[in-house]
Design a protein around this motif. Structure first.
Motif, PDB file in Angstrom:
ATOM      1  N   ARG A 186      -3.919   4.269 -10.851  1.00 16.62           N
ATOM      2  CA  ARG A 186      -4.247   4.750 -10.463  1.00 16.62           C
ATOM      3  C   ARG A 186      -4.181   4.866  -9.159  1.00 16.62           C
ATOM      4  N   ASP A 187      -3.566   5.787  -8.226  1.00 21.49           N
ATOM      5  CA  ASP A 187      -3.401   5.047  -6.809  1.00 21.49           C
ATOM      6  C   ASP A 187      -4.330   3.886  -6.235  1.00 21.49           C
ATOM      7  N   ILE A 188      -4.240   2.680  -6.049  1.00 22.48           N
ATOM      8  CA  ILE A 188      -4.343   1.623  -5.416  1.00 22.48           C
ATOM      9  C   ILE A 188      -4.341   1.776  -4.628  1.00 22.48           C
ATOM     10  N   HIS A 189      -5.125   1.381  -3.818  1.00 21.49           N
ATOM     11  CA  HIS A 189      -5.766   1.091  -1.928  1.00 21.49           C
ATOM     12  C   HIS A 189      -6.343  -0.175  -1.872  1.00 21.49           C
ATOM     13  N   LYS A 190      -5.820  -1.330  -1.057  1.00 26.67           N
ATOM     14  CA  LYS A 190      -6.669  -1.980  -0.417  1.00 26.67           C
ATOM     15  C   LYS A 190      -6.102  -2.382   0.431  1.00 26.67           C
ATOM     16  N   GLU A 221      -3.436  -2.694   5.698  1.00 22.97           N
ATOM     17  CA  GLU A 221      -4.092  -1.985   4.078  1.00 22.97           C
ATOM     18  C   GLU A 221      -2.545  -2.675   3.315  1.00 22.97           C
ATOM     19  N   VAL A 222      -2.695  -3.297   1.919  1.00 26.73           N
ATOM     20  CA  VAL A 222      -1.263  -4.113   2.067  1.00 26.73           C
ATOM     21  C   VAL A 222      -1.208  -3.835   0.947  1.00 26.73           C
ATOM     22  N   ILE A 223      -1.820  -3.074  -0.246  1.00 29.21           N
ATOM     23  CA  ILE A 223      -1.267  -1.725  -0.920  1.00 29.21           C
ATOM     24  C   ILE A 223      -1.772  -0.486  -0.487  1.00 29.21           C
ATOM     25  N   ARG A 224      -0.821   0.558  -1.175  1.00 32.01           N
ATOM     26  CA  ARG A 224      -1.142   1.467   0.090  1.00 32.01           C
ATOM     27  C   ARG A 224      -0.569   2.535  -1.298  1.00 32.01           C
ATOM     28  N   GLY A 225      -1.844   2.744  -2.451  1.00 22.09           N
ATOM     29  CA  GLY A 225      -1.213   3.826  -3.478  1.00 22.09           C
ATOM     30  C   GLY A 225      -0.434   3.425  -4.164  1.00 22.09           C
ATOM     31  N   ILE A 226      -0.959   2.353  -5.305  1.00 21.95           N
ATOM     32  CA  ILE A 226       0.467   2.566  -6.520  1.00 21.95           C
ATOM     33  C   ILE A 226      -0.289   2.673  -7.636  1.00 21.95           C
ATOM     34  N   SER A 248       5.240  -8.028  -0.355  1.00 23.24           N
ATOM     35  CA  SER A 248       4.957  -6.808  -0.236  1.00 23.24           C
ATOM     36  C   SER A 248       3.874  -6.460  -0.809  1.00 23.24           C
ATOM     37  N   GLY A 249       2.418  -7.281  -1.592  1.00 23.22           N
ATOM     38  CA  GLY A 249       1.499  -7.170  -2.301  1.00 23.22           C
ATOM     39  C   GLY A 249       1.504  -7.181  -4.226  1.00 23.22           C
ATOM     40  N   LYS A 250       2.610  -7.882  -4.631  1.00 25.11           N
ATOM     41  CA  LYS A 250       2.903  -8.393  -5.970  1.00 25.11           C
ATOM     42  C   LYS A 250       1.602  -8.773  -6.012  1.00 25.11           C
ATOM     43  N   SER A 251       1.354  -9.971  -5.714  1.00 23.84           N
ATOM     44  CA  SER A 251       0.381 -10.591  -6.487  1.00 23.84           C
ATOM     45  C   SER A 251      -1.232 -10.034  -6.328  1.00 23.84           C
ATOM     46  N   THR A 252      -1.552  -9.641  -5.452  1.00 23.00           N
ATOM     47  CA  THR A 252      -1.837  -8.823  -4.983  1.00 23.00           C
ATOM     48  C   THR A 252      -2.595  -7.546  -5.716  1.00 23.00           C
ATOM     49  N   ILE A 253      -1.557  -7.061  -6.574  1.00 21.64           N
ATOM     50  CA  ILE A 253      -1.991  -5.674  -7.497  1.00 21.64           C
ATOM     51  C   ILE A 253      -2.227  -6.387  -8.576  1.00 21.64           C
ATOM     52  N   LEU A 254      -1.176  -7.836  -9.342  1.00 17.52           N
ATOM     53  CA  LEU A 254      -1.236  -8.478 -10.265  1.00 17.52           C
ATOM     54  C   LEU A 254      -2.958  -8.810 -10.869  1.00 17.52           C
ATOM     55  N   ARG A 255      -3.385  -9.569  -9.721  1.00 24.35           N
ATOM     56  CA  ARG A 255      -4.643  -9.978  -9.364  1.00 24.35           C
ATOM     57  C   ARG A 255      -6.061  -8.610  -9.612  1.00 24.35           C
ATOM     58  N   CYS A 256      -5.122  -7.994  -8.717  1.00 25.58           N
ATOM     59  CA  CYS A 256      -6.225  -6.615  -9.183  1.00 25.58           C
ATOM     60  C   CYS A 256      -6.415  -6.263 -10.875  1.00 25.58           C
ATOM     61  N   LEU A 257      -5.757  -6.242 -11.406  1.00 23.11           N
ATOM     62  CA  LEU A 257      -5.613  -6.005 -12.922  1.00 23.11           C
ATOM     63  C   LEU A 257      -6.558  -7.301 -13.840  1.00 23.11           C
ATOM     64  N   ASN A 258      -7.240  -7.708 -13.547  1.00 21.46           N
ATOM     65  CA  ASN A 258      -7.802  -8.312 -14.161  1.00 21.46           C
ATOM     66  C   ASN A 258      -9.240  -9.409 -12.524  1.00 21.46           C
ATOM     67  N   GLY A 259      -9.180  -7.931 -12.131  1.00 18.37           N
ATOM     68  CA  GLY A 259     -10.834  -8.204 -11.741  1.00 18.37           C
ATOM     69  C   GLY A 259     -10.719  -9.964 -10.752  1.00 18.37           C
ATOM     70  N   LEU A 302       9.709  -2.469 -11.606  1.00 15.76           N
ATOM     71  CA  LEU A 302       9.295  -1.838 -10.598  1.00 15.76           C
ATOM     72  C   LEU A 302       9.090  -2.629  -8.587  1.00 15.76           C
ATOM     73  N   PHE A 303      10.163  -2.322  -8.503  1.00 13.84           N
ATOM     74  CA  PHE A 303      10.106  -2.607  -6.886  1.00 13.84           C
ATOM     75  C   PHE A 303       9.166  -1.971  -6.113  1.00 13.84           C
ATOM     76  N   LEU A 304       8.440  -3.161  -5.330  1.00 14.61           N
ATOM     77  CA  LEU A 304       7.620  -3.141  -4.531  1.00 14.61           C
ATOM     78  C   LEU A 304       7.721  -3.560  -3.649  1.00 14.61           C
ATOM     79  N   GLU A 305       7.708  -2.950  -2.484  1.00 19.40           N
ATOM     80  CA  GLU A 305       7.570  -2.785  -0.738  1.00 19.40           C
ATOM     81  C   GLU A 305       6.419  -2.288  -0.023  1.00 19.40           C
ATOM     82  N   GLY A 306       5.876  -3.221   1.059  1.00 15.36           N
ATOM     83  CA  GLY A 306       5.121  -3.151   1.550  1.00 15.36           C
ATOM     84  C   GLY A 306       4.025  -2.031   1.240  1.00 15.36           C
ATOM     85  N   GLY A 307       3.930  -2.598   0.110  1.00 17.18           N
ATOM     86  CA  GLY A 307       2.226  -2.030  -0.687  1.00 17.18           C
ATOM     87  C   GLY A 307       2.793  -1.044  -1.340  1.00 17.18           C
ATOM     88  N   VAL A 308       3.998  -0.135  -1.667  1.00 18.20           N
ATOM     89  CA  VAL A 308       4.460   1.170  -2.435  1.00 18.20           C
ATOM     90  C   VAL A 308       5.113   0.220  -3.635  1.00 18.20           C
TER      91      VAL A 308
END
Ligand SMILES: Nc1ncnc2c1ncn2[C@@H]1O[C@H](COP(=O)(O)OP(=O)(O)OP(=O)(O)O)[C@@H](O)[C@H]1O
Ligand SMILES: [Mg+2]
Lengths: 244, 217
Positions: A5-9, A15-20, A38-49, A207-213
């Motif tokens: 829900r609406d992740i920002h990092k 800001e590399v993740i801008r509301g996902i 685009s932030g693919k690894s970053t959002i994935l790594r957020c999923l398991n902390g 999901l297609f990610l670009e620029g953190g969204v």
């Protein structure tokens, strides 16, 4: 089972993740595609902390993912990860790598864990490499051991971060076919990948990610064959026809 | 010449007593420094700021003070605050503490050389920091730290002669005592030098083997 829900990092001021936001249902295979950075690894790594985030919320089966909290260890046992560079433990054999989690994290007996690990190694086609050290295995074999290691935790979901990007082209197929098999058996998977063929064939959703969204999302058919967004279209044109 | 040999034979039993004390000091202070060094290295690795500070401060202080001065401090100053140690105990503890700073640096380098991905892989299967240290980091760090560890053993063997300054009756001190009563400096110190060399040779060999074995592992 996974709710984002609406992740920002941010890293510093950037800001590399801008509301996902997205959800993954049990048994679903979600592929994340997008250009480098685009932030693919970053959002994935957020999923398991493995990565902290500043705003928003991630829940696994309703439980909040908080990298700073003790609960994260329990969550990680339920959500395994497969890395681009395999990250096998080089001082342990293939089967020891697979046994490590069940024995030391879950407290399973060595005999039981060994039997189970042998089963998973067989499943990924490495029954003859059980006693090999990672240094003596090809990249493709190492990645299949890593998948067996993730499976041996008997997780509810597995996250893959570009699992074939570090492999020689002729080794990619073996790894993808193991992943396809795991998907067919009903594992929930989130896969960051540049393998459009795999995504088209296996993904329930892309999901297609670009620029953190998330620029566009939908079924593999929709996003890969008939993208609506100009940015998705130009990305796909680039990766599918790299020579033009 | 034969006269020198017969005199050497006279000195040998006393010097041999010193050899055993030298070996005891070296082995025991090696143990102390290894355990302490590991402790400082792990303390520095934790995410707790205060622990990192303590570790760094200790290492900086110890490395900045000559070993002889540290030995004097433990042997001559500690009794003033009620801690009485025998010369042997003070020697072992002093050498152990002094060398723990170097051991810590060596272990720290080993720990830091481990790929970040190793820790992430361990985390991703739910390992606690404790388990990660024990099962993933230390076993790999040891391999990296072993070749320099071999050299540290040789240095400690030689530097154990420093405890002669606080009256521990090890090889150097026994040599000094005999030399000052016989004035036969040539024979005595040649013997002492040879005895250190003989003790160092197996260690040198061991260090080379370790280097060969783990260099490209
Ligand atoms: N540790 C870090 N410190 C600072 N910036 C970082 C860090 N890690 C990633 N970034 C930045 O965050 C952005 C997103 O990185 P990320 O690795 O998630 O991209 P990606 O989509 O996985 O790219 P690739 O396809 O190249 O793997 C990039 O601009 C990257 O430079
Ligand atoms: Mg990436």
């Amino acid at each position: 089972m996974i709710e984002v829900r609406d992740i920002h990092k941010s890293y510093g001021p950037v800001e590399v993740i801008r509301g996902i936001s997205f959800d993954v249902e049990p048994g679903e295979v979600v592929c994340i595609i997008g250009p480098s950075g685009s932030g693919k690894s970053t959002i994935l790594r957020c999923l398991n902390g493995l990565e902290t985030y500043q705003k928003g919320e991630i829940r696994i089966d309703g439980q909040r993912v908080d990298p700073e909290d003790k609960s994260i260890k329990a969550i990680r046992q339920r959500v395994s990860m497969v890395f681009q560079r395999f990250n096998l433990f080089p001082h342990r054999t293939a089967i020891e790598n697979v046994m490590e989690g069940p024995v030391y994290v879950k407290g399973m007996s060595r005999a039981e864990a060994r039997e189970m690990a042998a089963g998973y190694l067989k499943k990924v086609g490495l029954e003859d490499k059980m006693e090999s050290y990672p240094g003596n295995l090809s990249g493709g074999q190492q990645q299949r051991v890593a998948i067996a290691r993730a499976l041996a935790m008997q997780p509810e979901a597995i996250l893959f971060d570009e699992p074939t990007s570090a492999l020689d082209p002729e080794l990619v197929g073996d790894v993808l076919s193991v992943m396809r098999q795991v998907a067919e058996e009903g594992m929930t998977m989130v896969v960051v990948t540049h393998e459009m063929g795999f995504a088209r064939e296996v993904a329930d959703r892309v999901l297609f990610l670009e620029g953190g969204v998330i620029v566009e999302q939908g079924s593999a058919e929709e996003v890969l064959r008939n993208p609506q967004e100009p940015r998705t279209q130009s990305f796909l044109k680039r990766v599918l026809n790299p020579l033009i | 010449m034969s006269e020198a040999l017969s005199r050497a034979a006279d000195y040998l039993p006393v010097l041999m007593e010193g050899v055993w004390v030298t070996i005891a000091v070296t082995v025991l202070s090696l143990l102390v420094s290894t355990v302490l060094g590991l402790f400082w290295a792990i303390l520095g690795w934790t995410k707790v700021r205060a622990f990192q500070m303590i570790s760094r401060t200790f290492i900086t202080v110890i490395r900045g003070i000559p070993i002889i001065v540290q030995l004097f401090y433990i042997y001559f100053v500690m009794p003033d605050i009620g801690i009485n140690l025998t010369a042997f105990q003070a020697g072992v503890i002093g050498m152990g503490i002094a060398y723990s700073a170097y051991q810590a640096e060596n272990f720290r380098a080993g720990i830091e050389a481990i790929d970040r991905g190793q820790i992430e892989a361990a985390q991703s299967i739910g390992m606690s920091d404790n388990l990660i240290m024990r099962r993933v980091i230390l076993p790999q760090a040891f391999r990296i730290a072993l070749p320099p560890y071999g050299n540290t053993m040789i240095m400690m063997l030689k530097d154990s002669s420093l405890v002669s300054t606080i009256t521990v009756a090890e090889l150097t001190r026994q040599g000094q005592l005999i030399a000052s009563s016989t004035f036969d400096n040539m024979t005595v110190f040649t013997l002492v030098a040879l005895m250190y060399l003989v003790m160092a040779l197996p260690l040198t060999y061991l260090a080379r083997q370790l280097e060969k074995r783990y260099k490209n592992a």
